[in-house]
Design an enzyme around this catalytic site. Structure first.
Site: not given
Length: 357
Positions: A228, A226, A268, A265
């Protein structure tokens, strides 16, 4: 009988745009209830020209970049009963051009219908954010904005950890947030062109971007890649090269701020809590996997006492605000799912190739 449109044309005719480019001083006129303001702002090597025409229920704005070229024209107005903002291209523009986003936010901040002409290049998000920031400051000085602060979603305190509440955010802070989020959204568009999930983030330390990342889950076939996590890995790599100790890294993370186009999410949000980041600002909510209030409020941390440094770090919360340029972030997701995902389980819809603009 003279119409509102006739008033605008007559007011524009009274102020020659070419003259304003030569004269950088502010010009303000008022005739027959129509208020006209013209001014120029220099940003690095770019000269931004502005004209604002204020009518009873509508504002006409022109933003020019280095020239008197008219640019794309948009009409924006609030819709009832949903209280959303509808933006229509009147001349030459599309939904992802520079002026459309500015027009939408002007409606939200003034409560009035907006006609906006803009010739700022669409591939320069920092210039766009600067132009909008200067424009908003002028509208505030002229008294054209609504007095109430902008409302953004946030979550706070253990008592309210599972409920969304509204937090008041000062206008000047929102201007800076739009600058950084605008940059992240521009980078997310590049991810969209690469057929990747259009999410991008930037990490700041002392108001300087020190790392960035975008989703690479499709590219790497790795569900953990992701935006992040990409930015965190980049930052950790830099600090390890500088031979920083774990305690020094923890101290630096405690001063960092993250801007991301979509709510982190659960994975993260947990990582950001473990690392002890200072603040997180996001665009649209993540209704399926959000870890900052939509599903779980992992940014809140824990009120339980801890016995070790590692446990304290693991339980640390951080400030979090969402809703910044959320409509722009949602529109990118719509484009992604409309064009199709080549890495979706088969059979899937054919991928629609998008033209780069």
């Amino acid at each position: 009988m003279e119409t509102e449109y006739d008033q605008v044309l007559r007011s524009v005719a009274q102020v020659n745009i070419a003259d304003q480019i030569v004269d950088s001083g502010d010009v303000e006129k008022e005739e027959d209830g129509v208020k006209l303001s013209c001014f120029t702002e220099v940003f690095d090597d770019v000269t931004l020209h502005y004209q604002i025409i204020r009518l009873a229920k509508q504002i006409y704005v022109w933003v020019g970049c280095n020239s008197a070229k008219f640019g794309n024209l948009y009409a924006a107005a609030s819709t009832r009963p949903s209280n959303t903002v509808s933006v229509t291209s009147v001349l030459g523009g599309t939904s992802d051009n520079t002026g459309s986003g500015i027009a939408r936010r002007l409606v939200l901040k003034t409560g009035l219908n907006i006609i906006l002409a803009c010739n700022i290049p669409k591939n320069n998000p920092l210039l766009e954010a600067k132009a909008e920031k200067v424009l908003m400051r002028k509208l505030i000085v002229l008294g054209y904005t609504m007095p109430t602060p902008v409302l953004l979603f946030t979550c706070f305190s253990d008592e309210a950890k599972y409920s969304k509440v509204m937090a008041l955010v000062k206008e000047d802070h929102c201007e800076d947030s739009h600058t950084y989020m605008g940059f992240a959204l521009h980078q997310a568009k590049l991810a969209l062109e690469a057929l990747e999930v259009p999410i991008r983030c930037v990490i700041l330390e002392d108001c300087k971007v020190i790392a960035s990342g975008r989703n690479r889950t499709n590219e790497t076939r790795n569900a953990t890649r992701h935006a992040e996590m990409e930015a965190i890995d980049e930052l950790m790599g830099q600090w390890r090269e500088n031979r920083l100790s774990p305690s020094q890294i923890a101290e630096k993370f405690s001063k960092c701020i993250l801007y991301v186009t979509c709510e982190p999410c659960i994975m993260c949000a947990s990582a950001l809590s473990f690392l002890g980041i200072k603040e997180v600002y996001y665009g649209c909510a993540n209704d399926k996997f959000g870890g900052c209030g939509s599903i779980l409020p992992l940014h809140v941390g824990s009120s339980q006492p801890s016995n070790t440094f590692e446990e304290a770090q693991r339980r640390k919360g951080y400030k979090c605000r969402g809703g910044i340029m959320a409509e722009e972030a949602v529109s990118l997701f719509k484009c992604f799912y409309e064009q199709g995902n080549p890495n979706a389980p088969k059979p899937h819809r054919p991928v629609v190739q998008r033209e780069r603009t």
